[in-house]
Design an enzyme around this catalytic site. Structure first.
Site, short mmCIF file in Angstrom:
data_model
loop_
_atom_site.label_atom_id
_atom_site.label_comp_id
_atom_site.label_asym_id
_atom_site.label_seq_id
_atom_site.Cartn_x
_atom_site.Cartn_y
_atom_site.Cartn_z
N CYS A 1 0.70 -1.48 -0.05
CA CYS A 1 -0.08 0.11 -0.02
C CYS A 1 0.97 1.24 0.05
O CYS A 1 1.93 1.30 0.52
CB CYS A 1 -0.83 -0.15 1.17
SG CYS A 1 -1.71 -1.37 1.50
N ARG B 1 5.16 -0.74 -6.06
CA ARG B 1 4.98 -1.40 -4.75
C ARG B 1 3.88 -2.41 -4.93
O ARG B 1 3.90 -3.57 -4.04
CB ARG B 1 4.64 -0.48 -3.55
CG ARG B 1 5.81 0.66 -3.32
CD ARG B 1 5.26 1.37 -2.47
NE ARG B 1 4.82 1.32 -1.19
CZ ARG B 1 5.80 1.52 -0.27
NH1 ARG B 1 6.98 2.36 -0.18
NH2 ARG B 1 5.17 1.21 0.90
N TRP C 1 -3.26 -2.72 -1.54
CA TRP C 1 -2.98 -4.10 -1.60
C TRP C 1 -4.01 -4.94 -0.62
O TRP C 1 -3.57 -4.70 0.56
CB TRP C 1 -1.61 -4.53 -1.60
CG TRP C 1 -1.23 -6.02 -1.83
CD1 TRP C 1 -1.15 -6.43 -3.21
CD2 TRP C 1 -1.13 -6.91 -0.91
NE1 TRP C 1 -0.53 -7.84 -3.02
CE2 TRP C 1 -0.65 -8.18 -1.78
CE3 TRP C 1 -1.15 -7.20 0.28
CZ2 TRP C 1 -0.51 -9.38 -1.24
CZ3 TRP C 1 -0.88 -8.28 0.99
CH2 TRP C 1 -0.45 -9.40 0.12
N ASN D 1 -2.09 2.21 5.57
CA ASN D 1 -1.18 1.04 5.40
C ASN D 1 -0.87 0.33 6.58
O ASN D 1 -0.89 0.78 7.86
CB ASN D 1 0.05 1.61 4.76
CG ASN D 1 0.11 2.19 3.55
OD1 ASN D 1 -0.63 2.30 2.98
ND2 ASN D 1 1.30 2.66 3.32
N GLY D 2 -1.07 -0.81 6.56
CA GLY D 2 -0.75 -1.92 7.79
C GLY D 2 -1.94 -2.69 8.06
O GLY D 2 -3.04 -2.94 7.37
N GLU E 1 16.32 -19.56 -5.82
CA GLU E 1 15.88 -18.25 -6.32
C GLU E 1 15.30 -18.51 -7.76
O GLU E 1 14.50 -17.81 -8.21
CB GLU E 1 17.07 -17.35 -6.35
CG GLU E 1 16.99 -15.92 -7.01
CD GLU E 1 15.95 -15.20 -6.47
OE1 GLU E 1 15.58 -13.98 -7.02
OE2 GLU E 1 15.40 -15.58 -5.41
N LYS F 1 11.62 -16.98 -9.00
CA LYS F 1 11.32 -16.10 -10.01
C LYS F 1 10.35 -16.85 -11.13
O LYS F 1 9.41 -16.14 -11.76
CB LYS F 1 12.68 -16.01 -10.86
CG LYS F 1 13.69 -14.91 -10.07
CD LYS F 1 12.98 -13.51 -9.97
CE LYS F 1 13.61 -12.83 -8.72
NZ LYS F 1 13.17 -13.12 -7.60
N GLU G 1 6.78 -16.71 -9.70
CA GLU G 1 6.39 -15.40 -9.37
C GLU G 1 5.66 -14.69 -10.66
O GLU G 1 4.65 -14.26 -10.39
CB GLU G 1 7.56 -14.55 -8.95
CG GLU G 1 7.73 -14.37 -7.38
CD GLU G 1 9.01 -13.39 -7.16
OE1 GLU G 1 8.59 -12.82 -6.19
OE2 GLU G 1 9.98 -13.61 -7.74
N HIS H 1 15.33 -39.01 -2.57
CA HIS H 1 14.68 -39.05 -1.55
C HIS H 1 13.18 -38.42 -1.70
O HIS H 1 12.72 -37.98 -0.55
CB HIS H 1 15.27 -38.15 -0.19
CG HIS H 1 16.71 -38.80 0.08
ND1 HIS H 1 16.74 -39.96 0.68
CD2 HIS H 1 17.98 -38.33 -0.33
CE1 HIS H 1 18.09 -40.37 0.82
NE2 HIS H 1 18.97 -39.37 0.09
N LYS I 1 5.42 -5.25 -4.08
CA LYS I 1 7.02 -5.06 -4.29
C LYS I 1 7.21 -5.03 -2.94
O LYS I 1 8.42 -5.54 -2.35
CB LYS I 1 7.33 -3.95 -5.26
CG LYS I 1 8.62 -3.55 -5.11
CD LYS I 1 9.58 -4.72 -5.93
CE LYS I 1 10.81 -4.17 -5.94
NZ LYS I 1 11.75 -5.54 -6.72
#
Length: 623
Positions: free
Chosen positions: A2, A27, A74, A108-109, A496, A500, A503, A519, A618
């Site tokens: 946000c 963001r 968001w 925000n929060g 990573e 990616k 995402e 395994h 973000k």
């Protein structure tokens, strides 16, 4: 996540609010809105589309004012919908949405006690129009309002539990905005336009780029009162319970807007992948030799006092920390543990006051990492260091020592250049600790510095592999699952790479140490499950080749990024892209780049929203 922008001025601030929201789009958000004090009433526009659509709406509705607030949301509480979008209004008790708004608020929060506050306010006659926790704050401020907005906000925040940054104004008090923060960032921008008497609020100084470079970073518990030509910051006195006026430093911050321009690239993510040679060079710019003082005054004393390292991070930054663990233990010979920040403070751990607590964050505002840092300090671990891309962030202010990466603004939600520059910063930390502990000779230092200085050129050579990666991406775009393998130092890089891909392309991807295939994961391998393998020419190469044969024997398709001297050749079922050179301890940085390109071009082939993938943000500023 946000974003907040607010302002008081003698001029129409709606274009400034809208431009501020545009600068915060990177963001991540799913709705946006703006509210102003216009003609003695509250007016607003809200949208679940992009900020550009909101801008058109404000122009069509003739929304203009010298007082206002704006927000990108968001979703946490309540689905992405107009009625849940900020700003939220309070209409007073026993009034419906058709009544004239009295309080306008953005937030925000997350408010943890919103359910009990909602029940209390509903009992008082307040009608809720949304499912958000934010609307509770607006009604609470309205309930406490007795002709003084600042006093009402100061009372209201005493009732809130959780994290928040808020901006609020009232129909009865034009040219007056109040902001407050606890656990979520908020900055004050001091206006510089002559004769306007303007002041600004924002969740990120970048939102005010081009408007003012005079920034005050509000601290935990601060409440700021914005009026024409003046502002006042206060915080609660723990002994008296009253709010006392406090002074905060005004800093000159150059949040350059040009860094956010797309230029000739198709997406910001592509631009940021190709900016990595420059970002790495900039991050190394001030490094002449290895010294603890690269991390701040007093670093040598701290490094001499510690006997272990604890790394706290989330997401991509966690994988950077996981890579650094290999460096720290093999080169600096110091015991290192890596914790997911969102988990660390919720479990019992054994604190060691001689531990160096290292946080890693692109934004420096990651809520989980900040909370984990505070928890570590509460346990008595006071030696703290951050590797961060934002020098003015809360993380940098909270830590004793810091290394500021110079990746520049990163717009794409999926981190690329921030990750590789974090690795550079962590490698420098490894060398500085090794030197302090007597494990780095002058010859070794010179060799590592030579490799670091050549790194931008080496990354540029990897970027030249893009056409080969594009050919692979066409195959990957038709798949729904993928497996990534790595060993040792390159296992976190495989993690990573999988992150990616999932995402931005929405392909389910997992990563495993290659030795773990037998395994469990080998059961998943079929011709429809591409297996991406990171294959540097290191001590584990022969073991890795055996793991690859296990995949081929089950009909799996291997896609291998191999160093040039590994003797791995393409053949049916085995696809190889050859890396330009082996890069020793810094090899993980080079092997990261083609995995970024593979994820990017696969997402392009699937037609997803590369820069703003669904459900993600973000800057993760809430738990």
């Amino acid at each position: 996540m946000c974003g907040i922008v607010g302002a008081v001025s003698q001029r129409n601030i709606v274009p400034i609010l809208i431009e501020g929201l545009k600068r915060l789009e990177y963001r991540g958000y799913d709705s946006c809105g703006v509210a102003v004090h216009q003609g003695g009433q509250l007016q607003r526009a809200r949208s679940t589309s992009r900020v550009a659509e909101l801008n058109s709406q404000t122009q069509e509705d003739g929304i203009a004012s010298g007082t206002g607030i704006a927000h990108t949301r968001w979703a946490t509480h309540g689905v992405p919908a107009v009625h849940n979008a900020h700003p939220h209004f309070s209409y007073g008790p026993n009034a419906g949405a058709e009544a004239a708004g009295h309080i306008a608020l953005v937030h925000n929060g997350i408010i943890e006690n919103h359910d009990e506050l909602r029940a209390e306010l509903q009992a008082r006659g307040y009608q809720f129009q949304s499912q958000t926790d934010t609307e509770v704050i607006a009604h609470l401020v309205d309930h406490l309002y007795q002709g003084d907005l600042l006093d009402a906000v100061q009372q209201a925040i005493g009732r809130l539990r959780g994290a928040y940054a808020i901006a609020v104004f009232c129909r009865d008090e034009p040219h007056h905005v109040v902001g407050a923060r606890s656990g979520s960032p908020l900055v004050l921008g001091v206006g510089t336009e002559p004769g306007m008497g303007e002041n600004f609020l924002a969740s990120d100084a970048m939102a005010l780029a081009g408007v003012t470079d005079q920034i005050v970073y509000l601290e935990e518990g601060d409440v700021v009162d914005l009026q024409l030509g003046r502002y006042r910051i206060s915080r609660r006195n723990g002994q008296t319970g009253r709010f006392d006026v406090v002074e905060r430093e005004v800093r000159t911050v150059h949040a350059h807007s040009g860094a956010a321009e797309l230029g000739p690239y198709r997406h910001y993510m592509q631009k940021e992948i190709f900016e990595q040679p420059v970002a790495i060079a900039n991050t190394l710019d001030a490094v002449i030799g290895i010294s603890p003082e690269l991390f701040g005054d007093g670093a040598y004393r701290v490094f001499k006092e510690i006997d272990s390292v604890l790394i706290l991070a989330c997401g991509t930054s966690y994988y950077a920390g996981s890579t650094a663990k290999y460096w720290l233990e093999s080169i600096a010979e110091i015991p290192t543990s890596v914790e997911i920040a969102s988990e660390y403070r919720y479990r019992d751990s054994v604190p060691n006051p001689r531990t160096l607590v290292v946080t890693i964050s692109q934004s420096g505002e990651t809520a989980d990492t900040l909370a984990a840092l505070k928890h570590a300090r509460d346990l008595g671990m006071m030696h703290t260091l951050t590797v961060c891309n934002v020098s003015t962030s809360a993380m940098v202010r909270e830590c004793e020592l810091a290394y500021i990466t110079r990746a520049g603004v990163e717009i794409g939600v999926a981190s690329t250049k921030a990750f590789t520059t974090q690795l550079v910063g962590l490698f420098l930390l490894t060398l500085a600790l090794a030197q302090t502990r007597g494990h780095l000779t002058e010859a070794q230092e010179a060799e590592h510095l030579k490799a670091l200085r050549h790194l931008p050129v080496a990354v540029q050579a990897v970027l030249a592999l893009e056409p080969q990666v594009i050919a692979w991406s066409e195959e990957f775009a038709r798949k729904e699952n993928a497996l990534f393998l790595g060993r040792g130092l390159h296992y976190p890089i495989a993690l990573e790479g999988a992150l990616k891909l999932k995402e931005i392309s929405y392909i389910h991807a997992e990563a495993y140490p290659a030795g773990e295939l037998k395994h469990g994961p080998l059961a998943l391998v079929t011709a429809e499950m591409p297996v991406v393998t990171v294959a540097p020419n290191d001590a584990l190469l022969e073991k890795l080749k055996s793991n690859m044969q296990e995949v081929r024997a089950r009909g799996g398709q291997l896609f291998v990024f191999a160093d040039g001297d590994t003797c791995i050749e393409s053949e049916p079922g085995l696809h190889v892209i050859r890396m330009p050179e082996h890069y020793g301890a810094l090899s993980p940085i080079l092997h990261t780049v083609p995995l970024q390109l593979l994820a990017y071009h696969t997402a392009c082939a699937r037609g997803t929203d590369v820069d703003k993938p669904r459900n993600l943000a973000k800057s993760v500023t809430v738990e």
